[in-house]
Design a protein around this motif. Structure first.
Motif, mmCIF file in Angstrom:
data_model
loop_
_atom_site.group_PDB
_atom_site.id
_atom_site.type_symbol
_atom_site.label_atom_id
_atom_site.label_comp_id
_atom_site.label_asym_id
_atom_site.label_seq_id
_atom_site.Cartn_x
_atom_site.Cartn_y
_atom_site.Cartn_z
ATOM 1 N N ILE A 1 -0.803 -8.839 -3.277
ATOM 2 C CA ILE A 1 0.384 -9.270 -2.530
ATOM 3 C C ILE A 1 0.909 -10.568 -3.145
ATOM 4 O O ILE A 1 0.240 -11.598 -3.078
ATOM 5 C CB ILE A 1 0.059 -9.494 -1.037
ATOM 6 C CG1 ILE A 1 -0.510 -8.221 -0.416
ATOM 7 C CG2 ILE A 1 1.305 -9.977 -0.288
ATOM 8 C CD1 ILE A 1 -1.061 -8.422 0.986
ATOM 9 N N PRO A 2 2.087 -10.537 -3.739
ATOM 10 C CA PRO A 2 2.647 -11.770 -4.291
ATOM 11 C C PRO A 2 2.917 -12.803 -3.193
ATOM 12 O O PRO A 2 3.424 -12.459 -2.120
ATOM 13 C CB PRO A 2 3.962 -11.318 -4.935
ATOM 14 C CG PRO A 2 3.832 -9.845 -5.103
ATOM 15 C CD PRO A 2 2.939 -9.379 -4.001
ATOM 16 N N THR A 3 2.549 -14.031 -3.466
ATOM 17 C CA THR A 3 2.813 -15.127 -2.532
ATOM 18 C C THR A 3 3.529 -16.240 -3.280
ATOM 19 O O THR A 3 3.421 -16.350 -4.498
ATOM 20 C CB THR A 3 1.516 -15.678 -1.912
ATOM 21 O OG1 THR A 3 0.700 -16.224 -2.944
ATOM 22 C CG2 THR A 3 0.745 -14.591 -1.161
ATOM 23 N N LEU A 4 4.254 -17.054 -2.528
ATOM 24 C CA LEU A 4 4.979 -18.156 -3.129
ATOM 25 C C LEU A 4 5.006 -19.313 -2.140
ATOM 26 O O LEU A 4 5.379 -19.130 -0.986
ATOM 27 C CB LEU A 4 6.399 -17.723 -3.472
ATOM 28 C CG LEU A 4 7.224 -18.677 -4.323
ATOM 29 C CD1 LEU A 4 8.212 -17.890 -5.161
ATOM 30 C CD2 LEU A 4 7.919 -19.714 -3.504
ATOM 31 N N ASP A 5 4.607 -20.480 -2.607
ATOM 32 C CA ASP A 5 4.627 -21.687 -1.787
ATOM 33 C C ASP A 5 5.847 -22.510 -2.183
ATOM 34 O O ASP A 5 5.893 -23.074 -3.275
ATOM 35 C CB ASP A 5 3.343 -22.493 -2.012
ATOM 36 C CG ASP A 5 3.233 -23.711 -1.119
ATOM 37 O OD1 ASP A 5 4.268 -24.162 -0.584
ATOM 38 O OD2 ASP A 5 2.116 -24.225 -0.955
ATOM 39 N N GLU B 1 0.820 -1.218 0.000
ATOM 40 C CA GLU B 1 0.000 0.000 0.000
ATOM 41 C C GLU B 1 0.852 1.265 0.000
ATOM 42 O O GLU B 1 0.538 2.242 -0.680
ATOM 43 C CB GLU B 1 -0.929 -0.001 1.220
ATOM 44 C CG GLU B 1 -1.886 1.159 1.273
ATOM 45 C CD GLU B 1 -2.798 1.068 2.493
ATOM 46 O OE1 GLU B 1 -2.869 2.060 3.239
ATOM 47 O OE2 GLU B 1 -3.423 0.012 2.689
ATOM 48 N N THR B 2 1.953 1.257 0.757
ATOM 49 C CA THR B 2 2.794 2.450 0.879
ATOM 50 C C THR B 2 3.931 2.477 -0.131
ATOM 51 O O THR B 2 4.639 3.480 -0.222
ATOM 52 C CB THR B 2 3.376 2.554 2.303
ATOM 53 O OG1 THR B 2 4.148 1.376 2.565
ATOM 54 C CG2 THR B 2 2.289 2.725 3.342
ATOM 55 N N GLY B 3 4.120 1.380 -0.854
ATOM 56 C CA GLY B 3 5.174 1.335 -1.855
ATOM 57 C C GLY B 3 6.579 1.270 -1.279
ATOM 58 O O GLY B 3 7.541 1.675 -1.933
ATOM 59 N N LEU B 4 6.715 0.751 -0.068
ATOM 60 C CA LEU B 4 8.034 0.682 0.570
ATOM 61 C C LEU B 4 8.966 -0.315 -0.106
ATOM 62 O O LEU B 4 10.177 -0.146 -0.099
ATOM 63 C CB LEU B 4 7.899 0.300 2.050
ATOM 64 C CG LEU B 4 7.314 1.355 2.966
ATOM 65 C CD1 LEU B 4 7.168 0.815 4.378
ATOM 66 C CD2 LEU B 4 8.176 2.597 2.964
ATOM 67 N N ALA B 5 8.388 -1.378 -0.635
ATOM 68 C CA ALA B 5 9.187 -2.435 -1.262
ATOM 69 C C ALA B 5 8.241 -3.320 -2.064
ATOM 70 O O ALA B 5 7.041 -3.050 -2.148
ATOM 71 C CB ALA B 5 9.920 -3.247 -0.198
ATOM 72 N N ARG B 6 8.791 -4.373 -2.617
ATOM 73 C CA ARG B 6 7.998 -5.369 -3.329
ATOM 74 C C ARG B 6 8.070 -6.675 -2.536
ATOM 75 O O ARG B 6 8.978 -7.473 -2.744
ATOM 76 C CB ARG B 6 8.540 -5.563 -4.750
ATOM 77 C CG ARG B 6 8.376 -4.325 -5.614
ATOM 78 C CD ARG B 6 9.024 -4.471 -6.990
ATOM 79 N NE ARG B 6 10.482 -4.528 -6.847
ATOM 80 C CZ ARG B 6 11.260 -5.472 -7.355
ATOM 81 N NH1 ARG B 6 10.763 -6.458 -8.067
ATOM 82 N NH2 ARG B 6 12.566 -5.442 -7.183
#
Length: 158
Positions: free
Chosen positions: A67-71, A38-43
């Protein structure tokens, strides 16, 4: 906002780094990832078993749509990360099969992402002891040449 924190946030946003968050099962991690996006602090990339990440997001009231997720247990990179981990630890008696089994651990996966150049950093410690976080980082990433001390930091903003 405290000037020091404001400066950190501004610098983080400017660098736009990709950060692995291995504790995707923890509601606090999901909330943090949402705020980071939301704040663009990081990816951020939230790591964890898909069902656990989804359950934590539901409990947090956060949509994972942005929000990218990875299993790690189902990722197509599991073989290459296992090979990377095996190469780092074979001198300690690790076999490829052992490495393949171990890379499903999100904490290990996050540090392997950094080693492989797939992430710029890995942030955790909400639910994992500092000893485990630092030990894994040393095993995967090593210590900078010439460094004699290892340290960790907790920064709490209330």
């Amino acid at each position: 906002m405290i000037p020091f924190i404001a400066d950190l946030r501004e610098r983080a946003a400017r660098t736009n780094k990709k950060i692995a968050l291995p504790e995707g099962h923890d509601v606090r991690t999901i909330r943090a990832a949402a705020e980071i996006v939301e704040t663009g602090l990081a990816r951020p990339v939230v790591l964890g078993k898909a069902a656990e990440v989804e359950a934590a997001a539901k409990e947090a009231g956060v949509s994972l749509s942005s929000i990218p997720t990875l299993d790690p247990t189902t990722s197509e990179k599991a073989q290459s990360y296992a090979q990377l981990w095996f190469q780092r630890r074979k001198h300690k008696g690790m076999t490829y099969e052992m490495a393949r089994e171990m890379v499903s651990d999100p904490l290990l996966w996050g540090d392997l992402m950094v080693l492989a150049g797939d992430a710029d950093g890995c942030v955790c410690g909400a639910d994992t002891s500092s000893a485990d976080v630092v030990r894994t980082a040393i095993q995967v990433l090593g210590v900078a040449e010439g460094s004699a001390l290892i340290s960790s930091l907790f920064l709490m903003v209330l």
